[in-house]
Design an enzyme around this catalytic site. Structure first.
Site, mmCIF file in Angstrom:
data_model
loop_
_atom_site.group_PDB
_atom_site.id
_atom_site.type_symbol
_atom_site.label_atom_id
_atom_site.label_comp_id
_atom_site.label_asym_id
_atom_site.label_seq_id
_atom_site.Cartn_x
_atom_site.Cartn_y
_atom_site.Cartn_z
ATOM 1 N N GLY A 53 -2.791 -4.776 -5.515
ATOM 2 C CA GLY A 53 -3.070 -3.560 -4.766
ATOM 3 C C GLY A 53 -1.907 -3.104 -3.920
ATOM 4 O O GLY A 53 -1.503 -1.937 -3.966
ATOM 5 N N ASP A 54 -1.319 -4.010 -3.143
ATOM 6 C CA ASP A 54 -0.172 -3.661 -2.301
ATOM 7 C C ASP A 54 0.939 -4.698 -2.437
ATOM 8 O O ASP A 54 1.685 -4.945 -1.508
ATOM 9 C CB ASP A 54 -0.601 -3.534 -0.832
ATOM 10 C CG ASP A 54 -1.201 -4.825 -0.283
ATOM 11 O OD1 ASP A 54 -1.468 -5.749 -1.082
ATOM 12 O OD2 ASP A 54 -1.401 -4.910 0.943
#
Length: 350
Positions: free
Chosen positions: A250-251
């Site tokens: 996701g990040d």
């Protein structure tokens, strides 16, 4: 001759001969053209061939150079190579047959293998060939084949483009356009294979965004997507085309920076990336602020580097950066003083 060629015991009207052989010539013993077929007349548009000398209009080159009727008569029945003297100097093939009663000779011409070019140059159609001549039909079949082959080639090009697009999509992150985990694994395998062949090595960086969850929680996923797109732009701006930049979570991002590269250069690149990430991003009038923590390792630090070890060590270095206050880059290296253990190098101080 009152519109007919006469040779005992048969005769044929010139018009009918023109239908039978649209590219014939009747040459008088003197070498003057007495009659010409309609297609041949079309080739010499602008010239009235009747009454002209044959050798003023045509050049015979094979089986030998010929310049007079005396030289032409012995070649009766042989395949002749000749061409028009006026542009575009169309090449022709011919057969010369002498007529009885001293009426001269009939020369029947064709285009040979250059028929397709002649049809284009002189805008010929089916009406310009004898009804029994299969030339136009063969040309039509050739054109159909070429059209089919061109369409097949175009279809093949479209399929190749679609295949490359599908492959690129399968190896790309949909949101950022960066490489995905599958692409990273392939790139890392290639980089390690190059090192084993004696290549210069590379650096592996693991980036995790700081404060990204707060952006998602307070401003929503649309703001988060905007920030991720900004992150991708920053990473592209501070890497080269040959480097690999992948979004693996996701990040989370992983970078492979090709060598030659050392720890000092990695630290400088890491600092520039973090500075770029910390520039605020505006979303619906509000500022989104994030940072990033980076852990890195160098393939040159290992006697026999492997993917799992590199990723694990970069991940360990990343959490050192997190523990030291985030917004910084830490490099791990294999130290000789700890029997192969990992040791953090000085960071950039955030």
């Amino acid at each position: 001759m009152d519109g007919a060629l006469r040779s005992d015991p048969a005769c044929i009207a010139e018009a009918e001969l023109g239908r039978l052989m649209p590219m014939f010539l009747w040459i008088a013993p003197s070498g003057h053209i007495r009659c010409v077929g309609p297609t041949l007349a079309k080739l010499c548009d602008g010239l009235d061939l009747v009454g002209m000398r044959f050798f003023e209009v045509f050049e015979v080159s094979r089986p030998q150079l010929v310049a007079t009727m005396v030289e032409l008569r012995p070649l009766a029945g042989q395949r002749l190579h000749l061409s028009l003297r006026q542009p575009p100097r169309t090449a022709l093939r011919g057969l010369c047959i002498p007529l009885l009663d001293g009426q001269g000779a009939i020369l029947n011409l064709s285009f040979g293998i250059r028929v397709a070019a002649a049809v284009r140059e002189h805008a010929l159609s089916n009406r310009d060939f004898a009804p029994t001549d299969l030339t136009v039909e063969l040309l039509y079949l050739t054109e159909v084949k070429e059209a089919v082959m061109e369409e097949l080639a175009a279809m093949n090009r479209r399929l190749m483009v679609a295949q490359r697009a599908a492959e690129a999509q399968a190896l790309s992150d949909a949101l950022t356009g960066l490489a995905n985990r599958r692409a990273l694994d392939q790139a890392l395998a290639r980089a390690l294979a190059a090192v084993r062949r004696g290549g210069v090595g590379f650096a592996l960086l693991h980036l995790d965004l700081d404060f990204f969850k707060a952006v998602n929680d307070t401003l929503g996923h649309a703001a988060g997507d905007l920030v991720l797109s900004h992150v991708a732009e920053v990473l592209r701006a501070h890497t080269r085309v040959e480097d690999v930049v992948a979004r693996v979570g996701g990040d989370e991002f992983v970078l492979i920076l090709g060598g030659p590269i050392d720890g000092e250069e990695v630290m400088k690149i890491g600092a520039r990336i973090i500075a770029g990430l910390e520039r605020p991003v505006s979303f619906e009038g509000r500022e989104c602020r994030i940072s990033g923590s980076i852990g890195a390792t160098l393939s040159a630090a290992y006697a026999a580097p492997d993917a799992d070890r590199l990723l694990s060590d970069a991940d360990s270095a990343l959490y050192v950066s997190k523990r030291r206050g985030r917004g910084r880059c830490t490099i791990h290296w294999v130290g000789s003083d700890d029997a192969g253990g990992m040791k953090p190098m000085p960071d950039n101080g955030g």
